[in-house]
Design an enzyme around this catalytic site. Structure first.
Site, PDB file in Angstrom:
ATOM      1  CE  LYS A  40      50.371 -55.252  48.368  1.00  0.00           C
ATOM      2  NZ  LYS A  40      50.780 -54.690  47.068  1.00  0.00           N
ATOM      3  NE  ARG A 140      48.979 -49.680  41.706  1.00  0.00           N
ATOM      4  CZ  ARG A 140      49.241 -50.870  42.284  1.00  0.00           C
ATOM      5  NH1 ARG A 140      48.235 -51.674  42.606  1.00  0.00           N
ATOM      6  NH2 ARG A 140      50.475 -51.252  42.525  1.00  0.00           N
ATOM      7  CG  HIS A 170      53.407 -52.947  40.266  1.00  0.00           C
ATOM      8  ND1 HIS A 170      54.014 -53.999  40.911  1.00  0.00           N
ATOM      9  CD2 HIS A 170      52.077 -53.151  40.390  1.00  0.00           C
ATOM     10  CE1 HIS A 170      53.087 -54.812  41.401  1.00  0.00           C
ATOM     11  NE2 HIS A 170      51.901 -54.320  41.106  1.00  0.00           N
ATOM     12  NE  ARG A 223      57.485 -53.475  43.874  1.00  0.00           N
ATOM     13  CZ  ARG A 223      57.806 -53.154  42.628  1.00  0.00           C
ATOM     14  NH1 ARG A 223      58.970 -52.574  42.353  1.00  0.00           N
ATOM     15  NH2 ARG A 223      56.976 -53.386  41.629  1.00  0.00           N
ATOM     16  CE1 TYR A 268      18.557 -65.947  60.159  1.00  0.00           C
ATOM     17  CE2 TYR A 268      20.905 -66.127  59.663  1.00  0.00           C
ATOM     18  CZ  TYR A 268      19.877 -65.780  60.529  1.00  0.00           C
ATOM     19  OH  TYR A 268      20.172 -65.271  61.755  1.00  0.00           O
ATOM     20  CB  CYS A 314      24.699 -67.645  59.936  1.00  0.00           C
ATOM     21  SG  CYS A 314      23.581 -69.032  59.721  1.00  0.00           S
ATOM     22  CG  ASP A 316      28.041 -64.635  64.356  1.00  0.00           C
ATOM     23  OD1 ASP A 316      28.846 -63.731  64.087  1.00  0.00           O
ATOM     24  OD2 ASP A 316      26.844 -64.436  64.663  1.00  0.00           O
TER      25      ASP A 316
HETATM   26  C1  LIG Z   1      51.510 -55.513  46.333  1.00  0.00           C
HETATM   27  C2  LIG Z   1      52.660 -55.083  45.500  1.00  0.00           C
HETATM   28  C3  LIG Z   1      53.732 -55.961  45.273  1.00  0.00           C
HETATM   29  C4  LIG Z   1      53.696 -57.423  45.675  1.00  0.00           C
HETATM   30  O1  LIG Z   1      52.984 -58.146  44.700  1.00  0.00           O
HETATM   31  P1  LIG Z   1      52.871 -59.737  44.766  1.00  0.00           P
HETATM   32  O2  LIG Z   1      52.115 -60.084  43.546  1.00  0.00           O
HETATM   33  O3  LIG Z   1      52.091 -60.041  46.006  1.00  0.00           O
HETATM   34  O4  LIG Z   1      54.242 -60.278  44.836  1.00  0.00           O
HETATM   35  C5  LIG Z   1      54.837 -55.464  44.608  1.00  0.00           C
HETATM   36  N1  LIG Z   1      54.875 -54.186  44.178  1.00  0.00           N
HETATM   37  C6  LIG Z   1      53.853 -53.336  44.352  1.00  0.00           C
HETATM   38  C7  LIG Z   1      53.966 -51.948  43.829  1.00  0.00           C
HETATM   39  C8  LIG Z   1      52.715 -53.743  45.008  1.00  0.00           C
HETATM   40  O5  LIG Z   1      51.689 -52.907  45.164  1.00  0.00           O
END
Ligand SMILES: *Cc1c(COP(=O)(O)O)cnc(C)c1O
Length: 372
Positions: A40, A140, A170, A223, A268, A314, A316
């Site tokens: 992602k 979430r 998660h 994941r 600046y 700055c 750039d």
């Molecule tokens: C982003 C995400 C992950 C990956 O997490 P990491 O800490 O980068 O390994 C896994 N599961 C879900 C639901 C996520 O949103």
């Protein structure tokens, strides 16, 4: 957006490092476990397609993204493996989910009901692959009770146009030493799993942190995100299980070098004044590239030596104090190693009082990514 191909500032991505991190993880995963690479946010800034291809070569068998457009990008680049969209997709795009053969997250009963209606509206011929998300304490998205989860699964299983492909949760604290909250979420998920006589193709709970530090977690897929990019999910609070290889470095070159007498202002707001005769170099990177103003006072590497960023950064450009006269065109390493000295993403994150995830995602599209 215009990409600065003709400016010496670039992100260099070591695809071998990504491959090594993936294969090191695969080596220690329990038999029968699959690794889905999380790409992602443009592969955490590293480039989604290139990262996905490197991960695939090292043995990743699927991919996770946050939104539909990221999934489409992968498909259009020739990725044919399973892709799971981790966040909620509006049901009006189900035609695209089917067209691109994408798996989608179902997090509420209302979404499922709307999805079923939409499937009949578009007279879908293919079934939609559903991963049921359980909220075990992240707060979430997801079904918050075993009963709600069971009802959702029952609805999916009784609908011809839907396939129950996954069940997942998660963790919010898998990267912490104190694992009490992790265990609470873990046991809640196990309770949910125990409700089902039969399980879907994929049951998955582990992000990088859980995969590294709770390798015995249930499921048959992980994941794998931040650790694939070679970054310690805990920000070095927990020791690496195997050496993670950082994949990203950030480089530029000096575009001007000058010797200034004492009492000259830099940048600046004149927030830095030379205290003696000083060599000041200018680097063509600034906050528009994601090299944020708060990095004033941080260091970069020139010829292996740390040089302080002086004056305000700055949009750039930024200025550094050099220890000696240095040729225009000399390489500047903002993240990475030079002659045994390293500036890591973690050090940048510490200076910015944030996490390396955010640093990686903040690098703008203006900087070209070079792959080696
Ligand atoms: C982003 C995400 C992950 C990956 O997490 P990491 O800490 O980068 O390994 C896994 N599961 C879900 C639901 C996520 O949103």
């Amino acid at each position: 957006m215009a990409v600065g191909w003709h400016r010496p500032t670039k992100l260099v991505i070591d695809t071998q490092a990504i491959m090594d991190n993936v294969s090191n993880e695969i080596k220690r995963m329990p038999q029968g476990t699959e690794l889905f690479a999380v790409v992602k946010a443009n592969g955490y800034g590293h480039g989604a397609v290139q990262t996905a291809k490197a991960a695939r070569m090292a043995g990743a068998t699927g991919f996770c993204v946050a939104m539909l457009d990221e999934a489409i990008e992968l498909r259009e680049a020739g990725i044919v493996e399973p892709i799971l969209i981790l966040s909620v997709v509006d049901v009006s795009y189900i035609d695209l989910l089917l067209k691109y053969d994408l798996s989608v997250t179902a997090a509420t009963q209302e979404w499922l009901e709307k999805a079923i209606k939409q499937l009949s509206v578009i007279k879908a011929e293919l079934p939609l692959k559903i991963h049921i998300k359980v909220d075990t304490g992240m707060g979430r998205i997801g079904f918050t009770t075993p009963i709600a989860t069971k009802q959702a699964v029952a609805l999916v299983q009784s609908t011809e146009g839907l396939i129950w492909e996954g069940l997942f949760t998660h963790f919010s604290t898998a990267d912490e030493k104190d694992d009490r909250y992790f265990e609470k979420q873990n046991s809640r998920f196990k309770e949910v799993v125990a409700e089902f006589a039969e399980l879907p193709k994929y049951v998955h709970v582990s992000n990088s942190a859980a995969a590294l530090w709770h390798p015995d977690s249930i499921g048959n897929m992980i994941r794998f995100g931040i650790a694939m990019y070679g970054l310690n999910p805990s920000g070095n609070h927990l020791p690496e299980v195997y050496p993670l290889k950082p994949a990203l470095s950030l480089e530029s070159k000096l575009i001007q070098v000058k010797e200034l007498p004492a009492n000259e202002g830099i940048g600046y707001g004149n927030t830095y004044t030379t205290t003696e005769t000083e060599w000041i170099g200018t680097v063509p990177i600034g906050y528009a590239d994601g090299w944020l103003r708060h990095l004033q006072g941080f260091s970069v590497l020139v010829n292996g030596k740390k040089c302080e960023i002086v004056g305000r950064i700055c949009m750039d450009q930024c200025m550094i104090r050099l220890p000696e006269e240095t040729a225009v065109g000399t390489k500047v390493t903002l993240i990475g190693q030079e002659q045994g000295t390293e500036i890591s993403m973690q050090m940048v994150a510490d200076k910015l009082e944030t996490i390396h995830y955010e640093v990686a995602c903040t690098f703008s599209q203006r900087m070209p990514r070079e792959y080696k």
